[in-house]
Enzyme design. Structure first.
Site, PDB file in Angstrom:
ATOM      1  N   SER A  13       0.537  -1.177  -0.369  1.00 49.95           N
ATOM      2  CA  SER A  13      -0.075  -0.078  -0.074  1.00 49.95           C
ATOM      3  C   SER A  13       1.001   1.228  -0.332  1.00 49.95           C
ATOM      4  O   SER A  13       2.435   0.999   0.407  1.00 49.95           O
ATOM      5  CB  SER A  13      -0.645   0.033   1.429  1.00 49.95           C
ATOM      6  OG  SER A  13       0.174  -0.003   2.381  1.00 49.95           O
ATOM      7  N   ASP A  14      -0.114   2.308  -0.242  1.00 45.32           N
ATOM      8  CA  ASP A  14       0.992   3.839  -0.140  1.00 45.32           C
ATOM      9  C   ASP A  14       1.031   4.196   1.633  1.00 45.32           C
ATOM     10  O   ASP A  14       0.127   2.972   2.088  1.00 45.32           O
ATOM     11  CB  ASP A  14       0.116   5.181  -0.791  1.00 45.32           C
ATOM     12  CG  ASP A  14       0.992   6.141  -1.189  1.00 45.32           C
ATOM     13  OD1 ASP A  14       2.067   5.663  -0.830  1.00 45.32           O
ATOM     14  OD2 ASP A  14       0.520   6.842  -2.068  1.00 45.32           O
ATOM     15  N   TRP A  15       1.868   5.404   2.272  1.00 46.67           N
ATOM     16  CA  TRP A  15       1.554   4.672   3.245  1.00 46.67           C
ATOM     17  C   TRP A  15       0.561   5.884   3.920  1.00 46.67           C
ATOM     18  O   TRP A  15      -0.256   6.541   3.181  1.00 46.67           O
ATOM     19  CB  TRP A  15       3.091   5.306   3.917  1.00 46.67           C
ATOM     20  CG  TRP A  15       4.387   4.765   3.721  1.00 46.67           C
ATOM     21  CD1 TRP A  15       4.924   5.195   4.879  1.00 46.67           C
ATOM     22  CD2 TRP A  15       4.952   3.391   2.954  1.00 46.67           C
ATOM     23  NE1 TRP A  15       6.322   4.032   4.456  1.00 46.67           N
ATOM     24  CE2 TRP A  15       5.789   3.092   3.450  1.00 46.67           C
ATOM     25  CE3 TRP A  15       4.764   2.791   1.882  1.00 46.67           C
ATOM     26  CZ2 TRP A  15       6.456   2.100   3.042  1.00 46.67           C
ATOM     27  CZ3 TRP A  15       4.737   1.898   1.545  1.00 46.67           C
ATOM     28  CH2 TRP A  15       6.433   1.639   1.958  1.00 46.67           C
TER      29      TRP A  15
END
Length: 810
Positions: free
Chosen positions: A226-228
């Site tokens: 995932s993106d953060w």
């Protein structure tokens, strides 16, 4: 390889549910936990894409800083992108990093996109070719990539919540196309899913696009991170194909995932699939015992400074050069502009790295020109607000507990403190840490009233030269982006009259109040500073006098990190401050005015017809000033061609980046970039593919055999040069296709190649047109459709400068 798959399965079989789910949650900001029971080392990730920052966000851990991704795309050279990737793999290994969080291959849908400097192009084919070279280079060094942000993360406004409504054809032909090309051509070991939602489903839960398209149709076998802070739901994320939720350890995975399995909401076999992909990654990067790494012997060492310089000069795009104003003639030069002295070499946000050195335009030209021939004037400063304390400051960070006892000290190469997770000075823990004091001295460069301020939220005490100017709580801005603390603007808090060369003591103390339930413990704040502000009219008048006294005036104009950065989109395409006024005034005083545009993506240049030359330098990386001197003096050609259209916001066909009621409809379909400019019949300032060199080329002939195009061209100038030969495909029926009922652009980029030749020499470029260039996505049938018929093969120097044509019947 089959042997590694057996090792992966054996390791997986030894793990219990809690270990599996803990691995998928990550252990801190940048890494996954080690599992010694199966010989798994901790997998470390790091931001890119123009350098490898490592796990510490600090200038005392320097990194090579290459030019911006827009600059890399402007080279139109996939092999140069591969070489850049090799260097970044070398940097990653030096810093103990296994996976680079790059490249960014979203498209320049609208010129207002605030993060476009971090992406390549408006064209999916060019993006895919450059990205493929980059991934091949990085992974040839045994380091993984995560191609991002999957998918349609093409603007920053409300990026965590926006629902981008994208038609199936546009999604396939434009936004998914670079990802597909790179999966096919480079086999990336990872993909990062985006914050945004696409057609009603958040990307971290998008079963159709991740499991059915990315993994099913394309055969992607890497891991999906995932993106953060993008993952929202445990069951939805795992079923949507998300393998790792970052940052850890408190994510939707870990204990929450184990509970979901035990409650019967998920099957453990679904967890196994995700763990299997993580272990496969570990095997490839050499972090899993008994598995054969994908790369045993890394490539030969790369000289980072030399490559950064080469890449920069190859990326510079000369868009105007009246009467051969460049290269510079012998004589005196007046260098003008704040960005000529304090260069902006990279974009803001998570792409930030900290180079060990930066060569500014002033540095580069001072070294390259004869002594006594160069003068400098500020002219106009584009920075209208405080910036992180840097030049003239000598600082350290002192950490204390609630009783005032010193726990430890940390270095502070500039005024920014960004400690994430366990990244604290030795002896310091989050449990005992109460205050951090940035303390040291400041030696001013100029006499006058200096401004100081604070970036961040919480309780602060600011003292300058023995006087406490601020002792209060600074409240956070009302923003939707949780990373605003990193990327937001400083607040002015003090003004002090100081004398050049006389050091004064400075101190900024921050008292922490980290909530107990915060998912990630981050300490982020900064001491900010601004030099005395002089009257802009006086500065411009000084620049005019300098220009009038010189044979040539070189003006460097620039954007700032409050114009182009992660976390927000642009409101307009104007250069900040009085820079347009500066250029007009200098050009009126000296007809031999050269303007260097230091921006990562398009800006409006209302004076472009009034100056002798315009050179686009992008964000040129740490060696930008040296590369600029190479190009201005003629030691090297400017090698770049535009990877995206430059024009005014008024004329730009696609400008909307802000959602309404949470939705952003991509109503333009497949018509973005040059496709849209041509459809609307609008003329940009500089078209896609445009760029001048220091020689001239004659296109002599073109032959087409099947889908192979051979172009003969001659260097008819007086010096050796390099040409980017561009091949565009145009259907002979420009209306809606009668077979498919689908409207197609007037033409589109189908291939390109670079050639070199000496004066008078001829050379041949060979371009193989991909099958996909002749296909469209049929939304009714949900498949690719090969459109047979007659096509005009248009060959030239840009989308509008087409020199020679041939016909192909397919």
């Amino acid at each position: 390889m089959a042997e590694n798959e057996a090792v992966v399965e054996a390791a997986l079989g030894k793990l219990d549910l809690d270990a599996k789910t803990r691995l998928l949650a990550g252990q801190d900001m940048w890494s996954l936990p080690a599992l010694p029971e199966i010989g798994l080392a901790s997998l470390v990730m790091s931001d890119g894409p123009i350098g490898v920052r490592g796990v510490r966000w600090t200038a005392d851990d320097p990194s090579v800083a290459l030019p911006s991704p827009t600059a890399l795309a402007a080279t139109w050279d996939p092999d140069l992108a591969r070489r850049a990737g090799v260097l970044l793999a070398q940097e990653a290994r030096r810093k103990g990093v296994h996976v680079l969080l790059a490249p960014t291959v979203n498209l320049h849908r609208s010129p207002l996109g605030g993060r476009h400097f971090e992406a390549y192009s408006e064209d999916p084919y060019l993006t895919g070719r450059i990205g493929t070279g980059y991934v091949r280079g990085v992974q040839s060094g045994g380091v993984g990539t995560t191609v991002k942000h999957f998918v349609a993360n093409d603007a920053e406004t409300d990026r965590f919540t926006v629902n981008n409504v994208v038609g199936e054809r546009a999604l396939r032909e434009l936004y998914l196309a670079p990802f597909e090309a790179m999966v096919d051509g480079a086999r990336p070991w990872g993909v990062m899913t985006a914050y945004n939602t696409v057609n009603g489903t958040t990307m971290t839960e998008h079963h159709h696009l991740v499991n059915e398209v990315l993994r099913g149709e394309w055969g992607f076998d890497g891991f999906n991170v995932s993106d953060w802070m993008a993952a929202r739901d445990t069951v939805g994320a795992l079923r949507g194909g998300l393998d790792v939720a970052m940052p850890g350890p408190r994510t939707v995975y870990g204990e929450s995932l184990a509970q979901a399995v035990r409650a019967g909401r998920l099957d453990e076999s679904e967890v196994d699939d995700a763990v299997r992909r993580v272990l496969r990654l570990a095997a490839r990067v050499g972090a899993l015992a008994d598995a054969e790494p994908a790369v045993r012997q890394p490539p030969a060492p790369v000289d980072g400074e030399a490559l950064a310089r080469e890449l920069a000069r190859r990326s510079f795009v000369l868009v105007r050069n009246e009467n051969n104003a460049l290269p510079l003639k012998a004589g005196t030069v007046a260098l003008i502009g704040a960005a000529a002295r304090d260069a902006r070499v990279l974009g803001g946000g998570s792409a930030t790295v900290f180079p060990a050195r930066v060569v500014s335009p002033l540095d580069g030209l001072t070294a390259a020109l004869p002594e006594g021939t160069l003068t400098y004037a500020v002219g106009a400063d584009p920075t209208t607000e405080l910036a992180v304390a840097d030049k003239g400051f000598t600082l350290r960070a002192v950490c204390r507990d609630a009783d005032g006892t010193v726990l430890g000290t940390g270095s502070a190469p500039n005024g920014q403190i960004q400690w994430m997770g366990s990244d604290l000075p030795e002896g310091v823990t989050h449990e005992r840490l109460h205050t951090i004091e940035l303390t040291g001295t400041f030696t001013p460069r100029v006499t006058g009233t200096h401004s100081f301020g604070v970036k961040g939220a919480g309780a602060f005490t600011l003292t300058v030269a023995g006087t406490t100017y601020y002792d209060d709580v600074q409240l956070p801005a009302d923003v939707s982006d949780p990373f605003e603390a990193f990327f937001g603007a400083p607040v002015p808090r003090a003004e002090a009259d100081l004398t050049a060369g006389e050091p004064v003591d400075v101190s900024l103390t921050h008292a922490l109040r980290l909530p107990e339930d915060i998912p990630l413990k981050v300490v982020a704040f900064a001491l900010a500073h601004q030099e005395p502000q002089r009257d802009p009219d006086e500065l411009i008048a000084e620049a005019v006098e300098a220009a009038r006294a010189a044979d040539t005036a070189v003006v460097v104009v620039a954007t700032t990190d409050r114009v182009e950065s992660e976390g927000f989109d642009r409101e307009d395409l104007h250069l900040p401050g009085r820079q347009d006024d500066l250029v007009r005034a200098v050009a009126a005083a000296n007809p031999h005015t050269v303007v260097v545009v230091n921006s990562g993506s398009p800006v409006e240049l209302p004076w472009r017809e009034d100056v002798a030359a315009v050179l686009l330098s992008w964000f040129p990386g740490q060696e930008g000033g040296a590369a600029l001197a190479d190009v201005l003096t003629g030691a090297h050609e400017p090698g770049g061609r535009l990877p995206t259209t430059w024009g005014s916001l008024t004329d730009a066909p696609v400008t909307r980046v802000a959602p309404a009621d949470g939705e952003l409809p991509y109503t333009e379909g497949v018509f973005i970039g040059y496709r849209a400019w041509e459809k609307e019949g609008r003329t940009p300032a500089y078209p896609f593919g445009h760029g001048l060199g220091y020689t001239d080329w004659t296109y002599e002939s073109v032959e087409v055999a099947g889908t192979t195009v051979k172009i003969r061209l001659r260097n008819c100038g007086e010096r050796t040069g390099r040409e980017v030969v561009q091949v565009y495909l145009a259907p002979t029926d420009t209306d809606t296709d009668t077979d498919t009922g689908i409207e197609r652009p007037a033409r589109w980029l189908a291939g390109f190649a670079s050639v070199e030749a000496g004066p008078g020499e001829s050379t041949e470029a060979v371009v193989d047109l991909p099958t996909r260039a002749f296909e469209v996505w049929d939304e009714a049938a949900h498949r690719w459709f090969f459109v047979k018929g007659s096509y005009e093969i248009q060959v030239g120097r840009s989308i509008t400068d087409r020199r020679i044509t041939a016909t192909a019947n397919v």
